[in-house]
Design an enzyme around this catalytic site. Structure first.
Site, PDB file in Angstrom:
ATOM      1  N   ASP A  10     -15.533 -11.596 -23.300  1.00 58.99           N
ATOM      2  CA  ASP A  10     -16.275 -11.863 -22.070  1.00 58.99           C
ATOM      3  C   ASP A  10     -17.720 -12.276 -22.342  1.00 58.99           C
ATOM      4  O   ASP A  10     -18.206 -13.280 -21.802  1.00 58.99           O
ATOM      5  CB  ASP A  10     -16.257 -10.628 -21.153  1.00 58.99           C
ATOM      6  CG  ASP A  10     -14.836 -10.160 -20.880  1.00 58.99           C
ATOM      7  OD1 ASP A  10     -13.906 -10.949 -21.109  1.00 58.99           O
ATOM      8  OD2 ASP A  10     -14.660  -9.002 -20.462  1.00 58.99           O
ATOM      9  N   CYS A  54       5.348  -6.058   1.883  1.00 56.89           N
ATOM     10  CA  CYS A  54       5.691  -4.635   1.895  1.00 56.89           C
ATOM     11  C   CYS A  54       4.905  -3.890   2.976  1.00 56.89           C
ATOM     12  O   CYS A  54       5.085  -4.174   4.155  1.00 56.89           O
ATOM     13  CB  CYS A  54       5.495  -4.036   0.501  1.00 56.89           C
ATOM     14  SG  CYS A  54       6.338  -2.468   0.335  1.00 56.89           S
ATOM     15  N   TYR A  55       3.990  -3.007   2.604  1.00 61.44           N
ATOM     16  CA  TYR A  55       3.179  -2.346   3.633  1.00 61.44           C
ATOM     17  C   TYR A  55       2.504  -3.393   4.517  1.00 61.44           C
ATOM     18  O   TYR A  55       2.349  -3.205   5.728  1.00 61.44           O
ATOM     19  CB  TYR A  55       2.110  -1.461   2.962  1.00 61.44           C
ATOM     20  CG  TYR A  55       1.172  -0.792   3.952  1.00 61.44           C
ATOM     21  CD1 TYR A  55       1.525   0.395   4.568  1.00 61.44           C
ATOM     22  CD2 TYR A  55      -0.058  -1.365   4.283  1.00 61.44           C
ATOM     23  CE1 TYR A  55       0.680   0.997   5.493  1.00 61.44           C
ATOM     24  CE2 TYR A  55      -0.901  -0.775   5.201  1.00 61.44           C
ATOM     25  CZ  TYR A  55      -0.529   0.412   5.803  1.00 61.44           C
ATOM     26  OH  TYR A  55      -1.359   1.014   6.715  1.00 61.44           O
ATOM     27  N   GLY A 107       0.858  -1.186   0.000  1.00 64.47           N
ATOM     28  CA  GLY A 107       0.000   0.000   0.000  1.00 64.47           C
ATOM     29  C   GLY A 107       0.888   1.227   0.000  1.00 64.47           C
ATOM     30  O   GLY A 107       2.064   1.137   0.341  1.00 64.47           O
ATOM     31  N   LYS A 130      -8.949 -12.307 -16.810  1.00 63.01           N
ATOM     32  CA  LYS A 130      -9.097 -12.378 -18.262  1.00 63.01           C
ATOM     33  C   LYS A 130      -8.521 -13.675 -18.849  1.00 63.01           C
ATOM     34  O   LYS A 130      -9.144 -14.320 -19.680  1.00 63.01           O
ATOM     35  CB  LYS A 130      -8.377 -11.177 -18.897  1.00 63.01           C
ATOM     36  CG  LYS A 130      -8.723 -10.949 -20.343  1.00 63.01           C
ATOM     37  CD  LYS A 130     -10.072 -10.297 -20.458  1.00 63.01           C
ATOM     38  CE  LYS A 130     -10.464  -9.953 -21.850  1.00 63.01           C
ATOM     39  NZ  LYS A 130     -11.685  -9.153 -21.874  1.00 63.01           N
ATOM     40  N   GLU A 170       5.574 -10.998  -5.743  1.00 61.68           N
ATOM     41  CA  GLU A 170       4.620 -11.173  -6.842  1.00 61.68           C
ATOM     42  C   GLU A 170       5.132 -10.668  -8.185  1.00 61.68           C
ATOM     43  O   GLU A 170       4.591 -11.001  -9.227  1.00 61.68           O
ATOM     44  CB  GLU A 170       3.268 -10.505  -6.499  1.00 61.68           C
ATOM     45  CG  GLU A 170       3.278  -8.976  -6.445  1.00 61.68           C
ATOM     46  CD  GLU A 170       3.769  -8.399  -5.124  1.00 61.68           C
ATOM     47  OE1 GLU A 170       4.508  -9.089  -4.405  1.00 61.68           O
ATOM     48  OE2 GLU A 170       3.443  -7.236  -4.837  1.00 61.68           O
ATOM     49  N   HIS A 223       8.752  -7.520  -2.916  1.00 56.52           N
ATOM     50  CA  HIS A 223       7.531  -7.934  -3.628  1.00 56.52           C
ATOM     51  C   HIS A 223       7.729  -9.285  -4.327  1.00 56.52           C
ATOM     52  O   HIS A 223       8.251  -9.322  -5.444  1.00 56.52           O
ATOM     53  CB  HIS A 223       7.151  -6.875  -4.667  1.00 56.52           C
ATOM     54  CG  HIS A 223       6.607  -5.632  -4.038  1.00 56.52           C
ATOM     55  ND1 HIS A 223       5.280  -5.488  -3.715  1.00 56.52           N
ATOM     56  CD2 HIS A 223       7.220  -4.503  -3.643  1.00 56.52           C
ATOM     57  CE1 HIS A 223       5.096  -4.302  -3.147  1.00 56.52           C
ATOM     58  NE2 HIS A 223       6.257  -3.682  -3.089  1.00 56.52           N
TER      59      HIS A 223
END
Ligand code: XMP
Length: 510
Positions: A226, A81-82, A54, A366, A170, A168
């Site tokens: 979609d 992180c945050y 964040g 997606k 990710e 991070h």
């Protein structure tokens, strides 16, 4: 199905975190911290919780916090992180601003032996982006990793199964990020890898078959990924009780409307109603040149046509929408600046009443939607179709729209697409199209002077369409496309290639 909660504290990578978990075939659900109470978390049998990053500092009054009891409910937590700083703060440790400035970029990570770092080398590269750091560990915690500049790059309280990483995991710059998620999810949270697209399809089909038995169900099919996948899924569940309404506004690319009809009506035998509304849309758009007004007109007219069609069909019980997970999160956040009013065909008509709205894809990203589409048998071109704006070619004919201008643009766009495909470049660029500019240019064709339109070609390379680079297409391709467009379309006198990145440009010209 085992679930991980991604508790979102406003970080820019929250969706990426959920993706990483799902790539390991475990279902991850993102919830904003203010959206879910501790009681709800306790009642929801999550196997693990991830606190996201964040932009704030935990000691600022306005920064997002959470009930400290979350650390004591027996569910493992990974703070990123945050999220790690918040964990330390909630556990009564201390967080301080970095002595120097912010640390941003790649760092060499050195890890201790710990379950979170199993199967990892002692040293590897991680991605840091922070201004604060944990300066005093809370009771029960220990430091389990460091970098050259950060003495406390990861922490844990083994007993309570609380883990925190300052970097991070990710992002792909963190070399062993995937291993860290694997360790947290399988070794620490003990999840089973049971999030599979086949199960999703079978469960959804089963569920809607039961729930919607005997109901009349309507879906607006745009031909986009979609709504197409939603249509196929619901068709599999309820067959002809699903009525797909395809409003042909005449603003699709060359031959696209016919392809949609062929695919859904003829190949898959869906109950498809094609409404020819080209003239209506053209009439409404006559003499309109302002882009936002065009978008508004198209959005409204679409809803009018849809409503009228629904009225002709009679009472509709259920409306299906092709909303996907990022749409849900985006609208939930409500804090992203609106740069262009994006008209999506799912816009809700307020004059038709339905018992219920069903959004069968609302939990999918997606690429998961695409995987579902492939498994349901949809053709590759449709499932991997490049994005196409809801208002269609209306925002690619600059200025006022006429039937002639649309025809010229459709031809130029088809030539460009054909050349991209002949040069096998379709996987090297994420979106590509032609634009009919409103400016004329002088040229010579044969021996005659012509005064014709300028066509702009645009191709962009991007991950998320928030930022984009212009694609370095081969000169030979551009040359061939330019020659063909000028030779085959008599009204065109000039072709230019758009080399503007986003920002400062946008992908579309209007
Ligand atoms: P921009 O032009 O905002 O485009 O950089 C980013 C992506 O969004 C698409 N786009 C739209 N999609 N309705 C849509 O459904 C719209 O009004 C619209 N405008 C832009 C654009 O094609 C690109 O993929």
């Amino acid at each position: 199905m085992d679930k991980i909660l991604v508790l979102d504290f406003g970080g820019q990578y929250d969706q990426l975190i959920a993706r990483r978990v799902r790539e390991l075939h475990v279902y991850a659900q993102i919830k904003r911290y203010s959206e879910i109470t501790l009681e709800e978390i306790k009642d929801s049998d999550y196997k693990g919780i991830i606190f996201t990053g964040g932009p704030n500092s935990v000691y600022e009054e306005s920064s997002p916090h959470y009930d400290p009891e979350i650390l004591n409910i027996g569910v493992p937590v990974l703070g990123i992180c945050y999220g790690m700083q918040l964990m330390a703060y909630l556990a009564k440790g201390k967080v301080s601003p970095n002595k120097g400035s912010s640390e941003y970029g790649k760092s060499e990570l050195t890890v201790k032996e710990n379950i979170l770092f199993e199967q990892m080398p002692e040293n590897s590269i991680c991605w840091m982006s922070h201004t604060d750091y944990v300066s005093e560990l809370p009771v029960g915690f220990e430091t389990i990793a460091v970098t050259n500049t950060c003495e406390c790059a990861a922490i844990c309280d083994e007993k309570r199964k609380l883990y925190g990483v300052q970097f991070h995991p990710e992002v792909t710059h963190t070399e062993r990020g995937k291993q860290i998620f694997t360790n947290f999810i399988f070794r620490i949270c003990k999840c089973k890898a049971d999030w599979l697209m086949d199960d999703f399809i079978n469960e959804s089909v089963e569920k809607y078959r039961k729930e919607l038995e005997g109901k009349k169900v309507m879906l607006a099919l745009s031909g986009g990924v979609d709504s197409s996948v939603a249509a196929m899924l619901m068709h599999k569940a309820i067959g002809k009780n699903l009525i797909c309404v395809f409003v042909d506004h005449g603003l699709l690319r060359k031959d696209e409307a016919d392809l949609i009809e062929k695919t859904f009506r003829h190949d898959f035998d869906l109950n498809l109603l094609r409404v020819d509304a080209k003239d209506r849309f053209l009439k409404k758009l006559e003499n309109v040149s302002d882009p936002e007004t065009k978008r508004k007109i198209i959005g409204e007219e679409f809803i009018r046509v849809f409503e009228e069609t629904a009225r002709e069909i009679g009472k509709i019980d259920v409306l299906v929408q092709g909303t996907i997970y990022p749409d849900v999160i985006e609208s939930g956040k409500g804090d992203s600046a609106v740069i262009k009013s994006h008209h999506n065909v799912g816009g809700l008509p307020d004059k038709i009443s339905f018992e219920r709205i069903v959004e069968p894809l609302k939990d999918l990203f997606k690429d998961e939607v695409r995987e579902t589409g492939v498994k349901l048998g949809l053709p590759y071109e449709l499932v991997y179709r490049q994005p196409f704006p809801g208002p269609g070619l209306a925002v690619r004919v600059l200025g006022c729209i006429t039937e002639d201008k649309l025809r010229i643009l459709k031809e130029a766009d088809a030539i460009f697409r054909q050349e991209i495909s002949d040069f096998n470049m379709q996987n090297q660029t994420n979106q590509y199209f032609a634009v009919l500019t409103d400016s004329r240019a002088v040229g010579v064709k044969g021996d005659a002077r012509v005064y014709g339109y300028t066509i702009a070609l645009r191709a962009v390379t991007t991950d998320d369409f928030m930022t984009a680079e212009w694609t370095r297409l081969p000169y030979e391709l551009l040359e061939k496309a330019s020659n063909r467009i000028c030779n085959e379309i008599k009204e065109v006198a000039r072709v230019v290639y758009d080399i503007t990145s986003k920002p400062p440009g946008t992908v579309e010209w209007e």
